[in-house]
Design a protein around this motif. Structure first.
Motif, PDB file in Angstrom:
ATOM      1  N   LEU A 182       2.952   1.075   9.500  1.00 23.56           N
ATOM      2  CA  LEU A 182       1.628   1.373   8.972  1.00 23.56           C
ATOM      3  C   LEU A 182       0.790   0.093   8.887  1.00 23.56           C
ATOM      4  O   LEU A 182       1.328  -0.992   8.667  1.00 23.56           O
ATOM      5  CB  LEU A 182       1.743   1.986   7.577  1.00 23.56           C
ATOM      6  CG  LEU A 182       2.307   3.403   7.483  1.00 23.56           C
ATOM      7  CD1 LEU A 182       2.578   3.751   6.028  1.00 23.56           C
ATOM      8  CD2 LEU A 182       1.326   4.401   8.096  1.00 23.56           C
ATOM      9  N   PRO A 183      -0.538   0.193   9.014  1.00 26.16           N
ATOM     10  CA  PRO A 183      -1.381  -0.992   8.786  1.00 26.16           C
ATOM     11  C   PRO A 183      -1.300  -1.423   7.336  1.00 26.16           C
ATOM     12  O   PRO A 183      -0.990  -0.628   6.437  1.00 26.16           O
ATOM     13  CB  PRO A 183      -2.782  -0.509   9.164  1.00 26.16           C
ATOM     14  CG  PRO A 183      -2.723   0.978   9.103  1.00 26.16           C
ATOM     15  CD  PRO A 183      -1.313   1.374   9.416  1.00 26.16           C
ATOM     16  N   ASP A 184      -1.592  -2.685   7.080  1.00 21.16           N
ATOM     17  CA  ASP A 184      -1.433  -3.238   5.741  1.00 21.16           C
ATOM     18  C   ASP A 184      -2.128  -2.403   4.669  1.00 21.16           C
ATOM     19  O   ASP A 184      -1.567  -2.137   3.601  1.00 21.16           O
ATOM     20  CB  ASP A 184      -1.959  -4.675   5.692  1.00 21.16           C
ATOM     21  CG  ASP A 184      -0.995  -5.681   6.307  1.00 21.16           C
ATOM     22  OD1 ASP A 184       0.158  -5.305   6.603  1.00 21.16           O
ATOM     23  OD2 ASP A 184      -1.404  -6.850   6.484  1.00 21.16           O
ATOM     24  N   ALA A 185      -3.366  -1.999   4.919  1.00 18.36           N
ATOM     25  CA  ALA A 185      -4.136  -1.282   3.894  1.00 18.36           C
ATOM     26  C   ALA A 185      -3.477   0.032   3.495  1.00 18.36           C
ATOM     27  O   ALA A 185      -3.615   0.477   2.345  1.00 18.36           O
ATOM     28  CB  ALA A 185      -5.554  -1.026   4.393  1.00 18.36           C
ATOM     29  N   ALA A 186      -2.742   0.664   4.409  1.00 24.39           N
ATOM     30  CA  ALA A 186      -2.155   1.973   4.124  1.00 24.39           C
ATOM     31  C   ALA A 186      -1.097   1.901   3.032  1.00 24.39           C
ATOM     32  O   ALA A 186      -0.895   2.877   2.295  1.00 24.39           O
ATOM     33  CB  ALA A 186      -1.551   2.555   5.401  1.00 24.39           C
ATOM     34  N   PHE A 187      -0.424   0.778   2.901  1.00 21.80           N
ATOM     35  CA  PHE A 187       0.596   0.668   1.858  1.00 21.80           C
ATOM     36  C   PHE A 187      -0.034   0.770   0.474  1.00 21.80           C
ATOM     37  O   PHE A 187       0.572   1.312  -0.460  1.00 21.80           O
ATOM     38  CB  PHE A 187       1.363  -0.644   2.002  1.00 21.80           C
ATOM     39  CG  PHE A 187       2.155  -0.740   3.276  1.00 21.80           C
ATOM     40  CD1 PHE A 187       3.261   0.061   3.485  1.00 21.80           C
ATOM     41  CD2 PHE A 187       1.790  -1.631   4.276  1.00 21.80           C
ATOM     42  CE1 PHE A 187       3.996  -0.010   4.663  1.00 21.80           C
ATOM     43  CE2 PHE A 187       2.502  -1.720   5.458  1.00 21.80           C
ATOM     44  CZ  PHE A 187       3.607  -0.908   5.656  1.00 21.80           C
ATOM     45  N   TYR A 188      -1.234   0.274   0.307  1.00 24.24           N
ATOM     46  CA  TYR A 188      -1.917   0.339  -0.991  1.00 24.24           C
ATOM     47  C   TYR A 188      -2.445   1.748  -1.257  1.00 24.24           C
ATOM     48  O   TYR A 188      -2.416   2.216  -2.402  1.00 24.24           O
ATOM     49  CB  TYR A 188      -3.042  -0.691  -1.033  1.00 24.24           C
ATOM     50  CG  TYR A 188      -2.509  -2.097  -0.861  1.00 24.24           C
ATOM     51  CD1 TYR A 188      -2.037  -2.816  -1.954  1.00 24.24           C
ATOM     52  CD2 TYR A 188      -2.427  -2.682   0.399  1.00 24.24           C
ATOM     53  CE1 TYR A 188      -1.509  -4.087  -1.793  1.00 24.24           C
ATOM     54  CE2 TYR A 188      -1.894  -3.948   0.571  1.00 24.24           C
ATOM     55  CZ  TYR A 188      -1.449  -4.649  -0.525  1.00 24.24           C
ATOM     56  OH  TYR A 188      -0.908  -5.902  -0.356  1.00 24.24           O
ATOM     57  N   ARG A 189      -2.899   2.435  -0.216  1.00 26.38           N
ATOM     58  CA  ARG A 189      -3.372   3.811  -0.394  1.00 26.38           C
ATOM     59  C   ARG A 189      -2.221   4.735  -0.791  1.00 26.38           C
ATOM     60  O   ARG A 189      -2.414   5.671  -1.564  1.00 26.38           O
ATOM     61  CB  ARG A 189      -4.023   4.319   0.892  1.00 26.38           C
ATOM     62  CG  ARG A 189      -5.267   3.546   1.318  1.00 26.38           C
ATOM     63  CD  ARG A 189      -5.987   4.238   2.463  1.00 26.38           C
ATOM     64  NE  ARG A 189      -7.103   3.438   2.941  1.00 26.38           N
ATOM     65  CZ  ARG A 189      -7.083   2.711   4.050  1.00 26.38           C
ATOM     66  NH1 ARG A 189      -5.985   2.684   4.805  1.00 26.38           N
ATOM     67  NH2 ARG A 189      -8.137   2.006   4.419  1.00 26.38           N
ATOM     68  N   ARG A 190      -1.022   4.437  -0.278  1.00 27.98           N
ATOM     69  CA  ARG A 190       0.128   5.308  -0.529  1.00 27.98           C
ATOM     70  C   ARG A 190       1.012   4.812  -1.670  1.00 27.98           C
ATOM     71  O   ARG A 190       1.955   5.494  -2.063  1.00 27.98           O
ATOM     72  CB  ARG A 190       0.953   5.443   0.753  1.00 27.98           C
ATOM     73  CG  ARG A 190       0.138   5.998   1.921  1.00 27.98           C
ATOM     74  CD  ARG A 190       0.982   6.245   3.145  1.00 27.98           C
ATOM     75  NE  ARG A 190       0.166   6.696   4.269  1.00 27.98           N
ATOM     76  CZ  ARG A 190       0.654   7.289   5.362  1.00 27.98           C
ATOM     77  NH1 ARG A 190       1.960   7.484   5.470  1.00 27.98           N
ATOM     78  NH2 ARG A 190      -0.155   7.652   6.333  1.00 27.98           N
ATOM     79  N   SER A 191       0.770   3.591  -2.166  1.00 29.70           N
ATOM     80  CA  SER A 191       1.471   3.022  -3.328  1.00 29.70           C
ATOM     81  C   SER A 191       2.967   2.835  -3.105  1.00 29.70           C
ATOM     82  O   SER A 191       3.744   2.849  -4.052  1.00 29.70           O
ATOM     83  CB  SER A 191       1.252   3.895  -4.576  1.00 29.70           C
ATOM     84  OG  SER A 191      -0.106   4.003  -4.873  1.00 29.70           O
ATOM     85  N   ARG A 192       3.362   2.650  -1.850  1.00 29.04           N
ATOM     86  CA  ARG A 192       4.785   2.419  -1.562  1.00 29.04           C
ATOM     87  C   ARG A 192       4.927   1.659  -0.253  1.00 29.04           C
ATOM     88  O   ARG A 192       3.977   1.541   0.516  1.00 29.04           O
ATOM     89  CB  ARG A 192       5.561   3.732  -1.515  1.00 29.04           C
ATOM     90  CG  ARG A 192       5.103   4.756  -0.504  1.00 29.04           C
ATOM     91  CD  ARG A 192       5.851   6.069  -0.706  1.00 29.04           C
ATOM     92  NE  ARG A 192       5.560   6.644  -2.017  1.00 29.04           N
ATOM     93  CZ  ARG A 192       6.451   6.711  -3.016  1.00 29.04           C
ATOM     94  NH1 ARG A 192       7.678   6.248  -2.854  1.00 29.04           N
ATOM     95  NH2 ARG A 192       6.112   7.263  -4.158  1.00 29.04           N
TER      96      ARG A 192
END
Length: 252
Positions: A182-192
């Motif tokens: 996943l792109p970096d930003a997606a980890f923050y949107r998904r919280s994991r």
């Protein structure tokens, strides 16, 4: 009304808190998760066996690195720290997990190895506790468990801890084989973090662009009877610091 952000460290802590507690593998609060991971020594986990990474052994055999002061990040039960100590390195080994540290200390006693184990967060341990600068900072499996913003902390650690002429030896998840792409930003949107982050050679070269690449390749697949650990879903990379880090500038 809270206005708690004044420094880069405040921002990093804020970003830490965007992740769900069960996603945490990098702060001191993750020690309990790692204790559970290491509590059953009989589990068929390839890196529970007291074998060094084949890449680390190769660097030493080819004299790409030579004995000096070494820091083993995320050392687990100390398999790579033991190998370095056996070849004359002065070794500091750090892990979040008390269970892993206790296992590593037991192995060191059995081998008669002089290793300084530290239980805690390598990003917050003081220079006096770690005793650098280091000729080698070795990381087999720590970096890919960090969220994107903690690369800043990692590079800070290299800046203050890696001596000029010293090396970073890194083993991490290879894109297309293991870890999340996943792109970096997606980890923050998904919280994991989905078990860890995958990297490409290009991303590793960009992140560590202040260092000189010595070698970057896939880890060799080592059979069970081999004296070394090797899994082909991992990158192995060796980088060298050719110049002292630039002086830090306070943001305006």
């Amino acid at each position: 009304m809270d206005r708690n952000i004044r420094t880069v460290d405040d921002v990093l802590k804020l970003l830490d808190d965007l992740f769900t507690p069960e996603a945490d593998r990098w702060t001191a609060d993750a020690a309990t998760w790692w204790d559970g991971f290491y509590s059953d020594r009989s589990r068929p986990v390839p890196f529970f066996v007291a074998k060094p990474d084949e890449s680390l052994a190769s660097y030493l055999d080819r004299r790409l690195i030579t004995p000096g002061r070494a820091l083993d990040l995320g050392c687990g039960p100390g398999r790579n720290a033991l190998h370095l100590a056996s070849l004359g390195f002065q070794v500091d080994a750090v892990d979040l997990s008390p269970t892993a540290i206790a296992w590593g200390e037991e192995r060191a006693r059995e081998a008669g190895a002089d290793i300084r184990f530290h239980c805690g967060d390598a990003f917050t341990l003081t220079a006096a506790e770690l005793g650098g600068p280091y000729d080698l900072i070795h990381d087999s499996g720590c970096f890919h468990h960090l969220p994107p913003h903690r690369r800043i902390s990692y590079l800070r650690l290299l800046d203050r801890g890696l001596a000029p002429g010293g090396h970073l030896a890194l083993t991490c998840f290879a894109a297309g084989e293991m870890g999340s792409e996943l792109p970096d930003a997606a980890f923050y949107r998904r919280s994991r973090l989905h078990g860890g982050l995958a990297y490409t050679p290009e991303s590793l070269r960009w992140i560590f662009s202040e260092l000189t690449e010595v070698e970057l390749r896939r880890m060799h697949d080592e059979p069970p009877e081999s004296p070394y650990f090797g899994e082909p879903f991992l990158w192995t990379a060796l980088f060298r610091r050719d110049h002292p880090p630039a002086p830090a500038q306070r943001p305006r």
